[in-house]
Design an enzyme around this catalytic site. Structure first.
Site, PDB file in Angstrom:
ATOM      1  N   CYS A  84      13.078  -5.836  -1.916  1.00 59.71           N
ATOM      2  CA  CYS A  84      14.119  -6.396  -1.051  1.00 59.71           C
ATOM      3  C   CYS A  84      13.558  -7.418  -0.083  1.00 59.71           C
ATOM      4  CB  CYS A  84      14.788  -5.277  -0.264  1.00 59.71           C
ATOM      5  SG  CYS A  84      15.662  -4.171  -1.336  1.00 59.71           S
ATOM      6  N   GLU A  85      12.903  -8.441  -0.595  1.00 60.10           N
ATOM      7  CA  GLU A  85      12.325  -9.486   0.252  1.00 60.10           C
ATOM      8  C   GLU A  85      12.274 -10.783  -0.513  1.00 60.10           C
ATOM      9  OE1 GLU A  85       9.035  -9.296   2.685  1.00 60.10           O
ATOM     10  OE2 GLU A  85       9.085  -7.120   2.920  1.00 60.10           O
ATOM     11  N   TYR A 137      -2.525 -13.629   0.370  1.00 60.20           N
ATOM     12  CA  TYR A 137      -3.525 -14.711   0.322  1.00 60.20           C
ATOM     13  C   TYR A 137      -3.008 -15.975  -0.365  1.00 60.20           C
ATOM     14  CZ  TYR A 137      -6.099 -10.265   0.381  1.00 60.20           C
ATOM     15  OH  TYR A 137      -6.517  -8.985   0.626  1.00 60.20           O
ATOM     16  N   GLU A 174     -23.325  -6.260  -4.353  1.00 59.84           N
ATOM     17  CA  GLU A 174     -22.148  -5.392  -4.371  1.00 59.84           C
ATOM     18  C   GLU A 174     -20.944  -6.089  -4.988  1.00 59.84           C
ATOM     19  OE1 GLU A 174     -21.767  -4.885  -0.126  1.00 59.84           O
ATOM     20  OE2 GLU A 174     -23.205  -3.267  -0.084  1.00 59.84           O
TER      21      GLU A 174
END
Ligand code: LLP
Length: 420
Positions: free
Chosen positions: A350-351, A323, A279
């Protein structure tokens, strides 16, 4: 420009512009705006064929499943259906897109650690070929909801931990997915499903994680599962997980050697007659896609850092924030210029954590330049969001110099469309 990180055929043309799938990125920006996800169809097809031919060299009893969570876009399902791949869906939503794309239901495998009644009904009504059963509660639910007999595989956590980010390790006992091997629940699940008159057990499944470079853990996982096998076991599904190059230094195994090892492991521990499924998600689409942005501001804090802000960020690529994923970048409208200026690429949200790349060296970037991040084809579009009311970017497929939008850009009207 690192060959492995960019789609096949990526070149710098006479104007100094990068070309993806034969399309000049400056023209792409002109036509589709930024940010935008740009894909090389050739790279996707080439990778699908690499999987198919790696298997075909050994056996015809196999299926390669497109793990569609990596790029749940109708056109991608169609493309992979055309190249002979089956498909893995992980929700009613992905199932709906797969069906809309024309996937034959018997080629659909449905996952999920908490499939709802509605999702099971949808799968059953559509005639989905296989469910991958994940819990005892799901077995009960299947018996209550399914109207007809259903072929199923049992998902097992084999107790193997590959080295990758902990958020994307899934094969260990302490996991929300599947039935544990060490604690005996997998064996109990097999007994339970064999006793069911609604469920028809045909195989085993594991998926140990994602963005994996070592191939040995896959062999260990097959070996671990072998103790469970019985006459009913006609299918072994080894999940996805093959890593890709995000940076020049990354050296993932070749698709062929990864497939060879998986086949050899199944042959060794399950014999010659079982059908082998895998997969892949990331390794089909990851390096096929790039994201283009426009540079909007450059803020230099002397002696500290230069922030270069682009018109996207954590709404179109969450991977650096989730991650600590690392990306490369290039000024794509001056791809031939030497890279000499170190900057930090920030998004427009906004971070402070909205940082796409820390310390990347670029060719003296200017406001208005096109910043391109390669290897964003997997889990970029699929994890995109509307944080700060940011409309999600379009998905553009490029091939032989032709570009077509397969998912249009979201509009401000779209942001209001669900209001009641
Ligand atoms: N099969 C199952 C059951 C899976 O859960 C996954 C991925 C795959 C196949 C495909 O794995 P791949 O070949 O893409 O490694 N959002 C994360 C990745 C999460 C993967 C979840 N499952 C990321 O951006 O790295």
């Amino acid at each position: 420009m690192a060959a492995m990180v960019y789609p096949v055929g990526t070149v710098t043309n006479a104007l100094g512009h990068l070309e993806i799938g034969g399309c000049d990125v400056v023209d792409l920006r002109e036509e589709f705006g930024t940010p935008a996800y740009i894909f090389s169809v050739e790279e996707m097809r080439r990778r699908a064929m690499a999987y198919q031919s790696a298997f075909a060299a050994h056996t015809d009893n196999f299926e390669v499943l497109f793990a569609s969570k990596a790029l749940p876009v109708t056109a991608a399902y169609r493309l992979f259906a055309e190249t002979g791949l089956s498909v893995d869906v992980a929700s009613g939503g992905e199932l709906t897109i797969a069906l809309a794309a024309g996937y034959a239901p018997e080629r659909i495998y449905m996952h999920g650690n908490n499939k709802t009644d509605a999702e099971l009904e949808l799968a059953s009504n559509a005639g989905v070929g296989h469910l991958i059963v994940d819990s005892f509660d799901e077995i009960d639910r299947c018996e209550r909801v399914l109207k007809e007999e259903q072929d199923v595989l049992i998902r097992v956590t084999p107790g193997i931990k590959p080295s990758t980010h902990t958020y994307i390790q899934t094969g260990q006992l302490d996991s929300k997915f599947g039935f544990g091997l060490e604690d005996g629940t997998a064996a109990k699940a097999i007994e339970r499903v064999l006793a069911s008159d609604r469920l028809n057990l045909v195989g085993l499944h594991f998926h140990i994680g994602s963005q994996i470079f070592e191939i040995e853990p896959f062999r260990l996982a097959v070996e671990a599962l072998a103790g469970l096998r019985g006459d009913w076991c006609r299918i072994v599904d080894l999940g996805g997980g093959l890593g890709i190059s995000y940076a020049e230094a990354d050296e993932p195994p070749e698709i062929a050697s990864y497939v060879d090892l998986k086949i050899a492991s199944v042959r060794e521990f399950f014999g010659d007659d079982v059908r082998i499924l895998i997969e892949p998600g990331r390794s089909l689409v990851g390096t096929a896609g790039v994201t283009i942005y426009t540079v909007g501001t450059i803020k230099e804090i002397p002696g500290i850092r230069t922030y270069l802000s682009v018109d996207g960020g954590m709404s179109d690529n969450l991977r650096p924030m989730l991650y600590d994923a690392e990306y490369e970048a290039i000024i794509a409208n001056r791809a031939g210029d030497p890279a000499e200026r170190v900057v930090t690429v920030a998004g427009s949200h906004c971070e402070s954590g909205d940082i796409l790349i820390r310390d990347v060296t670029l060719a003296n970037p200017q406001v208005g330049d096109i910043l391109l991040t390669p290897a964003t084809g997997a889990y970029g579009h699929s994890m995109a969001n509307n944080y700060n009311g940011m409309p999600r970017p379009p998905v553009v497929f490029c091939e032989n110099g032709e570009a077509r939008v397969v998912v249009r850009r979201e509009t401000y009207e779209d942001l209001l469309v669900r209001d009641v």
